[in-house]
Design a protein around this motif. Structure first.
Motif, PDB file in Angstrom:
ATOM      1  N   ARG A  55      -3.539   3.367  -0.738  1.00  0.00           N
ATOM      2  CA  ARG A  55      -3.945   2.772  -2.004  1.00  0.00           C
ATOM      3  C   ARG A  55      -3.059   1.584  -2.350  1.00  0.00           C
ATOM      4  O   ARG A  55      -1.938   1.472  -1.868  1.00  0.00           O
ATOM      5  N   PHE A  56      -3.578   0.732  -3.228  1.00  0.00           N
ATOM      6  CA  PHE A  56      -2.805  -0.436  -3.654  1.00  0.00           C
ATOM      7  C   PHE A  56      -1.530   0.007  -4.360  1.00  0.00           C
ATOM      8  O   PHE A  56      -1.542   0.877  -5.225  1.00  0.00           O
ATOM      9  N   LYS A  62       0.841  -1.197   0.000  1.00  0.00           N
ATOM     10  CA  LYS A  62       0.000   0.000   0.000  1.00  0.00           C
ATOM     11  C   LYS A  62       0.872   1.242   0.000  1.00  0.00           C
ATOM     12  O   LYS A  62       1.983   1.239   0.556  1.00  0.00           O
TER      13      LYS A  62
END
Length: 492
Positions: free
Chosen positions: A377-378, A372
């Motif tokens: 977020r990824f 992350k």
């Protein structure tokens, strides 16, 4: 890379530009008169060669593009003296000699006469391929990889034939094939894979390892695959000569009935042709007809990664691929071929099922990790493979021992080249920690060698840090983020 609804990307044929002429060892004591003039004439001749050759190859490419089922009956005449000359200058000057013992500079001394004679023998059918010399290089896991080293003239002719055939097959190969193709690199394959994982609904990764691919290629199938496009019997006979030339090891020539001789100039192209017909076309068709969700494919030579939205698709493809490859005398490595849950939603899905973090997988020297960003977020991270780094550091340590009594500037210049070369490949976003580790380990090994030179050595870390800063490049990211570079190369 390709995914559902994607199209293949055409490649571009490229020939390596000429190298400059250098003075001979016998005349190194004083400046050589006329060297610049000779270099200029050589450069001019190669430019003329390239213009002539490129026009001829462009015509082949256009025919291959317009007539996808065309079988080319007359190709050998394109193997001209000009193409042989370009092929010669594209070879590495310091490459290890084959069984002929002939080095690049030896051949260069009478280059024009040698090339004229070689051209004549190739076109008369009098050219004979020599056995390759077997050499072993260490792998990261401690095993030895067998490499076949061709004789110099075999390298020249193979490179020329590959240049001609590439113009045809670059119009046929699919967009997700990246290995050993003009204008395509390992980083292009990595970019395609990372963009595919981050922009599609990939939840599962099938890491494919074809067992001993280069050694197991079925030559009868290979001949059939070649005949789909090549009907020039002289070209086909040349390829058969190289395949049947055998390998010299411990004074004995062994002629096998399978394999393409990993390490030869023509081998990568033959491997791509074999996998194009045995795997790529079938996998593309399976993606369109059988997959129920998103599916991406990236292949670099015999290293294949396939991403799926649904686990059921992944397992069906795995079973079908095993059967498909068996038909063409290939098999999957049972331990190295595996399915892992991976992608944007893998962490959440595994957490919901009470499992740990997503597994990682390796591709082209990197370990890929689900992570992350600071904003939550990824983030798909790449880390240099630890086993490859250890193997590289071991090689550096061994070489440093041989260079123990060189001056510090000599050692520093060499280590600068080592680190610069490592960073050129590994300095990708999210890999800063590995770059720092590699440089620190190099510094530690350099200090150990300098300390061992004298029992009275008083090389403090303060002094060592100054030496490192004077000679060794500092870690910094050199590559763009994958999505940025991929968008430039594939604007669609």
């Amino acid at each position: 890379m390709t995914h559902r609804g994607g199209r293949s990307d055409p490649g571009i044929v490229a020939v390596k530009p000429a190298n400059k002429a250098e003075p001979s060892a016998a005349e190194s004591a004083e400046p050589r008169t006329g060297t610049k003039g000779n270099a200029d004439r050589q450069s001019t001749r190669q430019a003329q060669d390239w213009e002539s050759v490129s026009q001829a190859l462009a015509r082949i490419r256009q025919a291959a593009k317009l007539r996808k089922k065309e079988r080319f009956t007359t190709l050998l005449h394109h193997v001209s003296v000009e193409l042989l000359r370009l092929s010669f200058f594209a070879l590495k000057k310091d490459a290890a000699p084959g069984v002929d013992g002939l080095a690049w500079r030896d051949y260069e001394t009478s280059l024009e006469g040698n090339l004229e004679d070689l051209h004549d023998r190739v076109h008369r059918g009098a050219y004979r391929a020599l056995p390759s010399r077997r050499q072993y290089i260490p792998k990261a896991d401690g095993r030895q990889r067998p490499i076949a080293i061709c004789a110099l003239e075999d390298k020249i002719v193979q490179r020329a034939i590959a240049a001609v055939l590439n113009t045809i097959y670059e119009e046929d190969f699919l967009g997700f094939s990246y290995g050993f193709r003009p204008q395509r690199s390992q980083h292009d394959a990595l970019d395609a894979l990372m963009v595919g994982i981050t922009t599609t609904k990939v939840n599962w990764i099938l890491e494919v390892d074809i067992r001993s691919f280069f050694d197991e290629v079925n030559r009868e199938w290979l001949a059939q695959f070649l005949e789909h496009r090549i009907a020039d019997s002289r070209i086909l006979r040349l390829i058969q000569k190289w395949l049947k030339a055998g390998v010299l090891e411990d004074g004995v020539v062994t002629v096998g009935d399978k394999g393409t001789g990993q390490g030869t100039v023509i081998s990568p192209l033959l491997a791509n042709i074999y996998l194009h017909y045995s795997l790529d076309l079938w996998a593309e068709r399976w993606r369109r007809r059988e997959a129920t969700g998103d599916m991406i494919i990236v292949r670099y030579a015999d290293d294949v990664v396939v991403g799926f939205e649904h686990e059921s698709d992944a397992r069906r493809f795995w079973d079908a691929m095993r059967e498909r490859l068996q038909k063409f005398s290939l098999s999957l490595h049972p331990d190295k071929t595996r399915l892992v849950e991976f992608g944007r939603f893998a962490a959440a899905n595994r957490n919901w099922r009470g499992l740990g973090k997503p597994e990682t997988f390796d591709f082209l020297g990197f370990t890929l990790i689900c992570s992350k960003s600071r904003r939550g977020r990824f983030l798909l991270k790449r880390r240099s493979r630890s086993d490859r780094m250890k193997a590289k550091l071991k090689d550096v340590s061994n070489e440093l021992r041989h260079r123990m009594h060189q001056s510090i500037p000599e050692q520093g210049k060499w280590l600068k080249q080592v680190i610069t070369g490592y960073f050129a490949y590994h300095a990708v976003p999210t890999n800063s920690a590995a770059l720092v580790t590699f440089r620190d380990q190099i510094i530690a090994r350099w200090r150990w060698v300098l300390h061992r030179r004298s029992q009275k050595s008083a090389l403090t870390w303060t002094r060592m840090t100054k030496l490192a800063n004077d000679w060794l490049p500092k870690p910094r990211i050199l590559h763009l983020w994958p999505n940025q570079r991929f968008a430039v190369k594939h604007p669609r």
